[in-house]
Design a protein around this motif. Structure first.
Motif, PDB file in Angstrom:
ATOM      1  N   CYS A 209       0.960  -1.438   0.454  1.00 34.58           N
ATOM      2  CA  CYS A 209      -0.344  -0.247  -0.136  1.00 34.58           C
ATOM      3  C   CYS A 209       0.777   0.958   0.073  1.00 34.58           C
ATOM      4  O   CYS A 209       0.539   2.483  -0.925  1.00 34.58           O
ATOM      5  N   GLU A 210       1.360   1.404   0.537  1.00 36.06           N
ATOM      6  CA  GLU A 210       2.819   2.185   0.738  1.00 36.06           C
ATOM      7  C   GLU A 210       3.368   2.341  -0.790  1.00 36.06           C
ATOM      8  O   GLU A 210       3.303   4.052  -1.756  1.00 36.06           O
ATOM      9  N   GLU A 211       3.455   1.706  -1.870  1.00 34.48           N
ATOM     10  CA  GLU A 211       4.237   1.186  -2.932  1.00 34.48           C
ATOM     11  C   GLU A 211       2.762   2.726  -3.690  1.00 34.48           C
ATOM     12  O   GLU A 211       3.694   3.293  -4.222  1.00 34.48           O
ATOM     13  N   ILE A 212       1.611   2.296  -3.530  1.00 37.03           N
ATOM     14  CA  ILE A 212       0.872   2.645  -4.075  1.00 37.03           C
ATOM     15  C   ILE A 212       0.041   4.191  -3.605  1.00 37.03           C
ATOM     16  O   ILE A 212       0.307   4.725  -4.750  1.00 37.03           O
ATOM     17  N   ALA A 213       0.263   4.274  -2.584  1.00 37.91           N
ATOM     18  CA  ALA A 213       0.336   5.736  -2.350  1.00 37.91           C
ATOM     19  C   ALA A 213       1.180   6.980  -2.092  1.00 37.91           C
ATOM     20  O   ALA A 213       1.039   7.782  -2.857  1.00 37.91           O
ATOM     21  N   LYS A 214       2.924   6.157  -2.919  1.00 39.01           N
ATOM     22  CA  LYS A 214       3.525   6.823  -3.133  1.00 39.01           C
ATOM     23  C   LYS A 214       3.759   7.052  -4.905  1.00 39.01           C
ATOM     24  O   LYS A 214       3.326   8.368  -4.972  1.00 39.01           O
ATOM     25  N   MET A 215       2.938   5.854  -5.631  1.00 37.45           N
ATOM     26  CA  MET A 215       2.656   6.498  -7.051  1.00 37.45           C
ATOM     27  C   MET A 215       2.163   7.730  -7.432  1.00 37.45           C
ATOM     28  O   MET A 215       1.683   8.600  -7.614  1.00 37.45           O
ATOM     29  N   TRP A 216       0.493   7.552  -5.978  1.00 31.73           N
ATOM     30  CA  TRP A 216      -0.410   8.076  -6.008  1.00 31.73           C
ATOM     31  C   TRP A 216       0.088   9.694  -6.119  1.00 31.73           C
ATOM     32  O   TRP A 216      -0.004  10.959  -7.031  1.00 31.73           O
ATOM     33  N   LEU A 217       0.514  10.222  -5.015  1.00 34.50           N
ATOM     34  CA  LEU A 217       1.394  11.006  -4.881  1.00 34.50           C
ATOM     35  C   LEU A 217       2.575  12.179  -5.917  1.00 34.50           C
ATOM     36  O   LEU A 217       1.832  12.395  -6.508  1.00 34.50           O
ATOM     37  N   VAL A 218       2.954  10.603  -6.582  1.00 31.81           N
ATOM     38  CA  VAL A 218       4.098  11.683  -7.431  1.00 31.81           C
ATOM     39  C   VAL A 218       2.614  11.623  -9.018  1.00 31.81           C
ATOM     40  O   VAL A 218       3.325  13.087  -9.646  1.00 31.81           O
ATOM     41  N   ARG A 219       1.897  11.278  -9.220  1.00 28.09           N
ATOM     42  CA  ARG A 219       0.958  11.334  -9.789  1.00 28.09           C
ATOM     43  C   ARG A 219       0.774  13.055  -9.966  1.00 28.09           C
ATOM     44  O   ARG A 219       0.334  13.849 -10.974  1.00 28.09           O
ATOM     45  N   LYS A 220       0.081  12.683  -8.196  1.00 25.30           N
ATOM     46  CA  LYS A 220      -0.429  14.208  -7.939  1.00 25.30           C
ATOM     47  C   LYS A 220       0.197  15.370  -8.132  1.00 25.30           C
ATOM     48  O   LYS A 220       0.024  16.597  -9.071  1.00 25.30           O
ATOM     49  N   ASN A 221       1.470  15.153  -7.959  1.00 18.16           N
ATOM     50  CA  ASN A 221       3.016  15.725  -8.484  1.00 18.16           C
ATOM     51  C   ASN A 221       2.992  16.536  -9.672  1.00 18.16           C
ATOM     52  O   ASN A 221       3.058  17.954  -9.227  1.00 18.16           O
TER      53      ASN A 221
END
Ligand code: PSU
Ligand code: MN
Length: 318
Positions: A209-221
């Motif tokens: 889930c941490e990796e998924i959350a990180k990818m989501w944050l990068v997409r938002k950035n």
């Protein structure tokens, strides 16, 4: 919130408070309740899924259209009312405003639930399976509005893969065209709803889930609009193998064609016919996979809130 939007969006106080305090919230659709499952298993499942989300540290927000409002968060009585109500509209992007302007009751599909979740500020949404490109689409042009929504609306969607009644290969192609990252959670093969594998490789894989959350944050950035589609295979103990399902699906599709079923009615018709053909087994698998997705969605919502450290402003609204 923008004044005009307040006219149409009714967020339950508990959910509003959670969002204001940067606490995890998981959106849930209501078409599963009204068009996806028979009474009383639909209500039982809707309630069980909410409990699972709470047990895993997030607040559930089941979404529907009632009394001319998008209701974000439904209490038990309202879920029951929706499940019992006849003539509930199955609302997608095209008719969401119609449901609101006419005051007719409506459940929300993946597409309409994504729209509502984004308006409310919810970033994680759990469902069973997304809609997609139907078999025979080259003739019927039947392609779910879910796919376009996944390409444009900023909500992570956790599912058990495209529904196996679809042309899964073409569905993957459209998702690619729409720019939707299709991620396998702990799997190399794209799951196919009732079965753990569609026989097709999943384009991307993440194992936590941490990796998924990180990818989501990068997409938002990067200010990239649209969803990340997380595909979570149904637990092994609950799956119906793809080769067995293929036979039942082919029979149901043939019968639907003979009966002249078209448009919005196709998916609910096929789901209910497959339930009959499998003697109820497909429903048990459907319930198991939704529960499994709800748990993962809650865990992702928790990881995402932790990672963004309170700054959960998303793109498209502030
Ligand atoms: N997942 C389920 N059961 C369902 C659906 C999803 O386990 O009934 C619903 C979702 O609301 C999805 C819809 O958006 O089916 C797709 O309908 P269509 O193919 O008409 O776009
Ligand atoms: Mn369709």
């Amino acid at each position: 919130m923008i004044e005009a939007l307040k006219l149409h969006l009714n967020i339950q106080p508990e959910i509003k408070q959670a969002l204001e305090n940067n606490q995890p919230v998981v959106a849930l659709e209501s078409t599963i309740i009204t068009h996806g499952m028979p009474w009383p298993r639909n209500v039982e499942t809707a309630m069980a899924v909410e409990t699972i989300i709470r047990e895993n540290g997030a607040t559930p927000a089941t979404i529907a259209v009632l009394d001319g409002k998008i209701r974000v968060g439904l209490d038990a009585e309202t879920i029951e009312r929706l499940a019992k109500e006849t003539d509930v509209l199955k609302l997608s992007r095209a008719d969401l405003a119609y449901g609101l302007s006419t005051g007719k009751p409506g459940s929300t599909t993946v597409a309409a639930t994504m729209i509502a979740a984004e308006l409310a500020g919810i970033e994680v949404f759990a469902t069973g399976g997304i809609g997609g490109v139907h078999m025979g689409a080259s003739q019927s042009f039947d392609i779910s509005a879910d796919l376009g929504e996944l390409g444009r609306t900023n909500v992570m969607v956790i599912c058990a893969g495209p529904k196996a009644i679809l042309d899964v290969e073409k569905t993957l192609e459209v998702l690619e065209t729409e720019g939707v990252p299709v991620v396998g959670y702990n799997c190399d093969d794209l799951p196919a709803f009732w079965s753990r594998s569609s026989g097709l490789p999943v384009p991307l894989r993440l194992d936590s889930c941490e990796e998924i959350a990180k990818m989501w944050l990068v997409r938002k950035n990067l200010r990239q609009h649209g969803s990340i589609l997380i595909n979570n295979p149904v637990p092994e103990a609950d799956e119906i193998p793809a080769d067995i399902m293929a036979v039942h699906i082919a029979q149901a599709i043939k019968e639907a064609e003979e009966a002249g079923v078209s448009g919005k009615a196709v998916t609910p018709w096929l789901l209910s016919r497959i339930l009959e053909i499998t003697g109820g087994k497909s429903l048990e698998t459907n319930i198991a996979l939704i529960k499994n997705n709800a748990k993962l969605a809650a865990e992702i919502a928790v990881a995402s809130c932790t990672l963004s450290g309170g700054e959960r402003k998303s793109i498209g609204f502030t």
